[in-house]
Design a protein around this motif. Structure first.
Motif, PDB file in Angstrom:
ATOM      1  N   GLY A  60       0.652  -1.317   0.083  1.00  0.00           N
ATOM      2  CA  GLY A  60       0.180   0.211  -0.099  1.00  0.00           C
ATOM      3  C   GLY A  60       0.757   1.264   0.027  1.00  0.00           C
ATOM      4  O   GLY A  60       2.002   1.010   0.206  1.00  0.00           O
ATOM      5  N   LEU A  61       0.349   2.274  -0.485  1.00  0.00           N
ATOM      6  CA  LEU A  61       0.908   3.657  -0.370  1.00  0.00           C
ATOM      7  C   LEU A  61      -0.007   4.810  -0.089  1.00  0.00           C
ATOM      8  O   LEU A  61      -1.041   4.654  -0.712  1.00  0.00           O
ATOM      9  N   ALA A  62       0.164   5.927   0.804  1.00  0.00           N
ATOM     10  CA  ALA A  62      -0.587   6.880   0.915  1.00  0.00           C
ATOM     11  C   ALA A  62       0.048   8.043   0.336  1.00  0.00           C
ATOM     12  O   ALA A  62       1.115   8.403   0.501  1.00  0.00           O
ATOM     13  N   ALA A  63      -0.730   8.983  -0.267  1.00  0.00           N
ATOM     14  CA  ALA A  63       0.024  10.384  -0.765  1.00  0.00           C
ATOM     15  C   ALA A  63       0.733  11.080   0.110  1.00  0.00           C
ATOM     16  O   ALA A  63       1.914  11.441  -0.524  1.00  0.00           O
ATOM     17  N   PRO A  64       0.592  11.078   1.209  1.00  0.00           N
ATOM     18  CA  PRO A  64       1.499  11.960   1.955  1.00  0.00           C
ATOM     19  C   PRO A  64       2.868  11.200   2.064  1.00  0.00           C
ATOM     20  O   PRO A  64       3.871  11.961   2.085  1.00  0.00           O
ATOM     21  N   GLN A  65       3.242   9.865   1.750  1.00  0.00           N
ATOM     22  CA  GLN A  65       4.438   9.152   1.613  1.00  0.00           C
ATOM     23  C   GLN A  65       4.960   9.883   0.440  1.00  0.00           C
ATOM     24  O   GLN A  65       6.241   9.365   0.455  1.00  0.00           O
ATOM     25  N   GLN A 152      -6.378   0.004   6.873  1.00  0.00           N
ATOM     26  CA  GLN A 152      -6.335   0.882   7.847  1.00  0.00           C
ATOM     27  C   GLN A 152      -4.922   1.475   8.047  1.00  0.00           C
ATOM     28  O   GLN A 152      -4.891   2.552   8.465  1.00  0.00           O
ATOM     29  N   HIS A 153      -4.042   0.791   7.628  1.00  0.00           N
ATOM     30  CA  HIS A 153      -2.466   1.375   7.793  1.00  0.00           C
ATOM     31  C   HIS A 153      -2.410   2.359   6.891  1.00  0.00           C
ATOM     32  O   HIS A 153      -1.825   3.371   7.095  1.00  0.00           O
ATOM     33  N   GLU A 154      -3.052   2.426   5.505  1.00  0.00           N
ATOM     34  CA  GLU A 154      -2.922   3.362   4.516  1.00  0.00           C
ATOM     35  C   GLU A 154      -3.867   4.567   5.159  1.00  0.00           C
ATOM     36  O   GLU A 154      -3.238   5.711   4.836  1.00  0.00           O
ATOM     37  N   ILE A 155      -5.110   4.374   5.499  1.00  0.00           N
ATOM     38  CA  ILE A 155      -6.059   5.383   6.233  1.00  0.00           C
ATOM     39  C   ILE A 155      -5.473   6.273   7.126  1.00  0.00           C
ATOM     40  O   ILE A 155      -5.297   7.613   7.278  1.00  0.00           O
ATOM     41  N   ASP A 156      -4.861   5.424   8.079  1.00  0.00           N
ATOM     42  CA  ASP A 156      -3.863   5.971   9.335  1.00  0.00           C
ATOM     43  C   ASP A 156      -2.804   7.168   8.491  1.00  0.00           C
ATOM     44  O   ASP A 156      -2.783   8.308   9.087  1.00  0.00           O
TER      45      ASP A 156
END
Ligand SMILES: OCN(O)CCCc1ccccc1
Ligand code: NI
Length: 183
Positions: A60-65, A152-156
């Motif tokens: 997974g990857l979240a934009a803030p990363q 949940q890890h990503e949404i966190d």
């Protein structure tokens, strides 16, 4: 293409801030960026490409990363029943969750954390997520177990939360009530 040099590491404030909702419909640039995030995950799981570009495998990857404070996440993985999940999502929101919790016995890691942080990360065992996907369709996903953990890890990350925030300070391997191992 995105590589590890584009991944922001812990200590950068962007990982601790609240990310902004994406105004719908998303712009072409936001759509292109979310596709790039999904492609990074696929590349990171391809032995040859990952070796060639020295990519750490990620599910997974979240934009803030990637330094972008927007509510956008990408996931690409198979759960333990080999069900495939491959999504780019705008404004994912957990609209309901179980009381019961789960955790991975091996703990969690993060592409933005260049160190091991041992301990169990208790998370809801079942969640329902509403979001807008890359085709601009609203999706409602009912997730459990490993899939619920990844989402949940990503949404966190969109809320400035890191996985180790959930690890008990007193006893990192404490298993709270209502919590059952996922693996
Ligand atoms: O935010 C994505 N990330 O840093 C990559 C690892 C994601 C992840 C790792 C363990 C359990 C759930 C999710
Ligand atoms: Ni992470």
């Amino acid at each position: 293409m995105l590589t590890m040099k584009d991944i922001v590491r812990e200590g950068d404030p962007v990982l601790r801030n609240m990310a902004e909702e994406v105004e719908l419909p998303p712009t072409e640039e936001e759509i292109a960026t979310l596709h790039e995030m999904l492609t990074f995950l696929k590349n990171s799981q391809d032995e040859e490409i990952a070796e060639k570009y020295e990519l750490r495998a990620g599910v997974g990857l979240a934009a803030p990363q990637i330094g972008l404070p927007k509510r956008m996440i990408a996931v690409h993985f198979q759960d333990f029943d080999e069900k495939e999940y491959s999504y780019g999502l705008f404004n994912p929101k957990i609209i309901s969750h179980s009381v019961a919790k789960t955790y991975l016995t091996g703990g969690e890691g993060c592409l933005s954390v260049d160190r091991e942080v041992p301990g169990y990360v208790p998370r809801y065992n079942k969640i329902t997520v509403k979001a807008t996907d890359l085709n601009k369709n609203e999706v409602k996903l009912k997730l459990k177990g490993y899939a619920a953990i990844v989402f949940q890890h990503e949404i966190d990350h969109l809320n400035g939360v890191m996985f180790y925030d959930h690890i008990s300070q007193e006893d990192p391997f404490l298993i709270p009530d209502n919590t059952v191992a996922c693996d």
